[in-house]
Design a protein around this motif. Structure first.
Motif, PDB file in Angstrom:
ATOM      1  N   LEU A 143       0.489  -0.796  -1.505  1.00  0.00           N
ATOM      2  CA  LEU A 143       0.736  -1.146  -2.896  1.00  0.00           C
ATOM      3  C   LEU A 143       1.432  -2.488  -3.034  1.00  0.00           C
ATOM      4  O   LEU A 143       1.975  -2.818  -4.086  1.00  0.00           O
ATOM      5  N   ASP A 144       1.421  -3.274  -1.941  1.00  0.00           N
ATOM      6  CA  ASP A 144       1.918  -4.629  -2.023  1.00  0.00           C
ATOM      7  C   ASP A 144       3.385  -4.684  -2.439  1.00  0.00           C
ATOM      8  O   ASP A 144       3.778  -5.511  -3.253  1.00  0.00           O
ATOM      9  N   ARG A 163       4.339   0.876  -9.910  1.00  0.00           N
ATOM     10  CA  ARG A 163       3.679   0.916  -8.595  1.00  0.00           C
ATOM     11  C   ARG A 163       4.498   1.726  -7.605  1.00  0.00           C
ATOM     12  O   ARG A 163       3.945   2.414  -6.744  1.00  0.00           O
ATOM     13  N   ALA A 167       3.127   4.746  -5.434  1.00  0.00           N
ATOM     14  CA  ALA A 167       3.283   4.750  -3.975  1.00  0.00           C
ATOM     15  C   ALA A 167       3.966   6.029  -3.516  1.00  0.00           C
ATOM     16  O   ALA A 167       3.574   6.643  -2.519  1.00  0.00           O
ATOM     17  N   GLU A 193      -4.719  -5.519 -11.779  1.00  0.00           N
ATOM     18  CA  GLU A 193      -4.300  -5.109 -10.438  1.00  0.00           C
ATOM     19  C   GLU A 193      -4.259  -3.587 -10.330  1.00  0.00           C
ATOM     20  O   GLU A 193      -4.667  -3.008  -9.329  1.00  0.00           O
ATOM     21  N   MET A 194      -3.748  -2.957 -11.398  1.00  0.00           N
ATOM     22  CA  MET A 194      -3.645  -1.494 -11.380  1.00  0.00           C
ATOM     23  C   MET A 194      -5.026  -0.870 -11.283  1.00  0.00           C
ATOM     24  O   MET A 194      -5.240   0.101 -10.547  1.00  0.00           O
ATOM     25  N   ARG A 196      -7.636  -2.128  -9.876  1.00  0.00           N
ATOM     26  CA  ARG A 196      -8.090  -2.270  -8.484  1.00  0.00           C
ATOM     27  C   ARG A 196      -7.415  -1.224  -7.597  1.00  0.00           C
ATOM     28  O   ARG A 196      -8.044  -0.615  -6.733  1.00  0.00           O
ATOM     29  N   THR A 197      -6.113  -1.009  -7.851  1.00  0.00           N
ATOM     30  CA  THR A 197      -5.380  -0.021  -7.056  1.00  0.00           C
ATOM     31  C   THR A 197      -5.988   1.373  -7.216  1.00  0.00           C
ATOM     32  O   THR A 197      -6.173   2.096  -6.238  1.00  0.00           O
ATOM     33  N   LYS A 200      -9.001   1.691  -5.258  1.00  0.00           N
ATOM     34  CA  LYS A 200      -8.653   1.795  -3.834  1.00  0.00           C
ATOM     35  C   LYS A 200      -8.222   3.217  -3.478  1.00  0.00           C
ATOM     36  O   LYS A 200      -8.469   3.721  -2.386  1.00  0.00           O
ATOM     37  N   ILE A 201      -7.537   3.853  -4.420  1.00  0.00           N
ATOM     38  CA  ILE A 201      -7.082   5.231  -4.186  1.00  0.00           C
ATOM     39  C   ILE A 201      -8.295   6.165  -4.070  1.00  0.00           C
ATOM     40  O   ILE A 201      -8.348   7.028  -3.202  1.00  0.00           O
TER      41      ILE A 201
END
Lengths: 257, 326
Positions: A143-144, A163, A167, A193-194, A196-197, A200-201
């Motif tokens: 999560l950078d 985030r 996480a 960004e969220m 994209r996250t 990714k999840i």
């Protein structure tokens, strides 16, 4: 091992608070591996539905099955141990702890040492701590958040806190994750960004149930959308189907004269 | 960062060990030994109570009772029933833990300040029973002739020996508390004080953890109570009244809620102030109150954090000045 295409099933769930019918005979089937979105006007019962599934409220009637196992009368911590993670609409991060420590709490359900072992710091505790640390580092990176790992959460901007909350829930290694308004209060950049996250999840194989008001995000990333109004399901389908559904338009905009 | 914290702890515990070993060389009067030993006994109670208040966010106003239960179990079992000393202490600790469980289980199930009320009432009841159950406790005249602890033939029969005994226990209790805090249980406890609903949703059985930490903190108090009984060899109800419960809570707050080293400092500072103010007789409670108010207003995070923050700020200022930034 349970094998069905549906990870979560709600059968005829109802819940009322005093005289208010928050959820009214709701049935849902959530397919494994998808992003399943729940939308609806304010007060439609979206958050109530999450709270029923995760054990915060007991339902009035009906059944909830997660991977074939009944969730009724399970406490929130038991639901967590079964493999369901969640975030909160009004974020609930541990303000008194660092980013890293917040995520480490997420690994609670993946470790076992009790009070006595921890007081003595036995080799088992040492071993578990090492694993917890490694997994935490991986999650920080995912999560950078690595550059902020050792800062107290209280001082972080709102977007970072959101985030951290995700996480922390992901650290539980859940198979089903509820995100309750993950982009509320975020700016455009952060929202991108969220999104994209969240994708990714899903790539990790985690089923995501998303409650959101941001229609662009919903239409972009959802596989299936369910629309609630006054605690009832009024529509379900792909984003195209939902956008053209007259009942949905009516619920959001009112009747056409 | 986390390694740094651990290194700091090792340094801290190393320094504590050295101080414990060396300090008696510089103390000559019996009076100062007694003060140091009382500080040690209070520190054990305060460390346990801080786990409850500072880390799990729950408050007990009945810790005098748990301290007292430790003393009276040790006293009654050894004097009246001829129990061996160390087993009596262990029995006392277990029994105190069981009592704490009975108090904590129902009151911690409810959200809110039920534990405060339950422990407040419990503390007063126990204190009254100490005076009234004369055939066991010796009543208000107290229980006399409690034998000193011994290991093999080595009897802890003077202030110096008791200093080493008590402070060894302080050291062990602090190490155990630090272990707990650096593990998953400690993080879960801090999570509970941060947001109970979130901790629960992450798999922490919050109701269970709150009861367990309450029981543990009662057991710490019980150990300290047993040590006190064997050290002073005489106990009476007045040592375990409501005032003592308040005193240890005050020590937690002054030292800093959630600060382990602060517990040591809080116990030290307030025990000394109490002693110094004995000349003021009943007025000493006023000075005590004023001191608490001052700490809460000016150093709300406790004396230790307050001083540390002040030093860090000044160091930053000095560094900035050197670099020509201010």
């Amino acid at each position: 091992m349970y094998s069905s295409d549906y990870i979560l099933e709600l059968k005829d769930i109802s819940k009322n608070f005093g005289g208010l019918q928050a959820i009214n005979h709701l049935s849902l089937k959530v397919e494994k591996g998808l992003i399943f979105s729940i939308i609806g006007p304010n007060g439609a019962g979206k958050t109530t539905a999450i709270n029923l599934i995760t054990g915060i409220y007991p339902p009035g009637s009906g059944h909830i099955f997660f991977e074939g196992r009944n969730l009724i009368r399970k406490s929130p911590y038991q639901v967590a141990h079964m493999g369901i993670g969640r975030t909160f609409q009004n974020i609930q991060v541990f303000q008194n702890m660092t980013v890293r420590e917040n995520i480490m709490v997420g690994l609670h359900s993946r470790s076992h040492s009790g009070f006595l072992r921890c007081l003595l710091y036995t080799p088992m505790v040492r071993k578990e701590e090492k694993i917890i640390r490694q997994k935490t580092d991986a999650m920080l990176e995912f999560l950078d958040l690595d550059s902020k790992a050792d800062l107290r959460v209280a001082g972080l901007p709102y977007g970072d806190q959101k985030r951290v909350e995700i996480a922390r829930a992901l650290a539980m290694e859940p198979r089903l994750l509820f995100l309750d308004e993950p982009v509320a209060g975020l700016n455009l950049q952060e929202t991108k960004e969220m999104s994209r996250t969240i994708l990714k999840i899903r790539e990790k194989g985690i089923t995501v149930i998303l409650v959101e008001h941001d229609m662009n995000l919903i239409m972009d990333i959802s596989n299936i959308i369910t629309v609630l109004n006054y605690g009832e399901k009024i529509a379900e389908g792909s984003s195209k189907e939902i956008q053209n559904n007259p009942k949905v338009i009516e619920a959001y905009l009112g009747k056409e004269f | 960062m986390n390694n740094l914290i651990k290194q700091k702890d090792i340094l801290g515990f190393g320094a504590l060990a050295v101080i414990i070993i060396v300090l008696p060389l510089f103390v000559e009067s019996k009076y100062y030994f007694i003060v140091l030993n009382v500080i040690g006994l209070n520190t054990i109670v305060v460390v346990g109570l801080n786990l409850l208040i500072g880390f799990a966010g729950q408050i007990s106003l009945g810790h005098a009772a748990f301290y007292g239960l430790g003393s009276y179990f040790s006293g009654i079992l050894t004097v009246n029933y001829g129990f061996p000393l160390w087993p009596a202490m262990v029995v006392g600790m277990m029994a105190t833990g069981a009592v704490a469980y009975l108090i904590g289980y129902p009151s911690l199930k409810l959200r809110g300040h039920y534990l405060v009320m339950a422990t407040l009432g419990f503390g007063i009841i126990i204190n009254i029973l100490m005076g009234e159950l004369e055939q066991f406790t010796g009543g208000h005249d107290g229980l006399m002739g409690i034998p000193p602890l011994a290991i093999g033939g080595w009897v802890f029969d003077n202030d110096l020996k008791n200093f080493y005994l008590i402070w060894s226990f302080v050291f062990l209790c602090m190490v155990a508390a630090r272990n707990l805090l650096n593990s998953r249980v400690g993080r879960a406890l801090r999570a509970i004080s941060g947001s109970e609903v979130a901790a629960n949703s992450l798999g922490v059985n919050t109701a269970d953890y709150k009861v367990k930490i309450f029981v543990l903190s009662a057991m710490f108090a019980s150990i300290s109570g047993s040590l006190y009984a064997h050290y002073i060899t005489f106990i009476s109800p007045s040592s375990y009244d409501f005032h003592y419960s308040i005193q240890v809570v005050t020590m937690v707050i002054v030292g800093g809620m959630g600060s382990l080293w602060g517990s040591l400092l809080g116990a030290g500072v307030l025990t000394c102030i109490s002693e110094a103010l004995h000349i003021a007789k009943q007025y000493h409670i006023i000075a005590y109150g004023v001191f608490l108010c001052l700490v809460l207003v000016f150093l709300p995070e406790g004396v230790l954090m307050g001083i540390t923050n002040f030093l860090v700020k000044n160091k930053d200022k000095a560094a900035n000045y050197k670099n020509g930034l201010t």
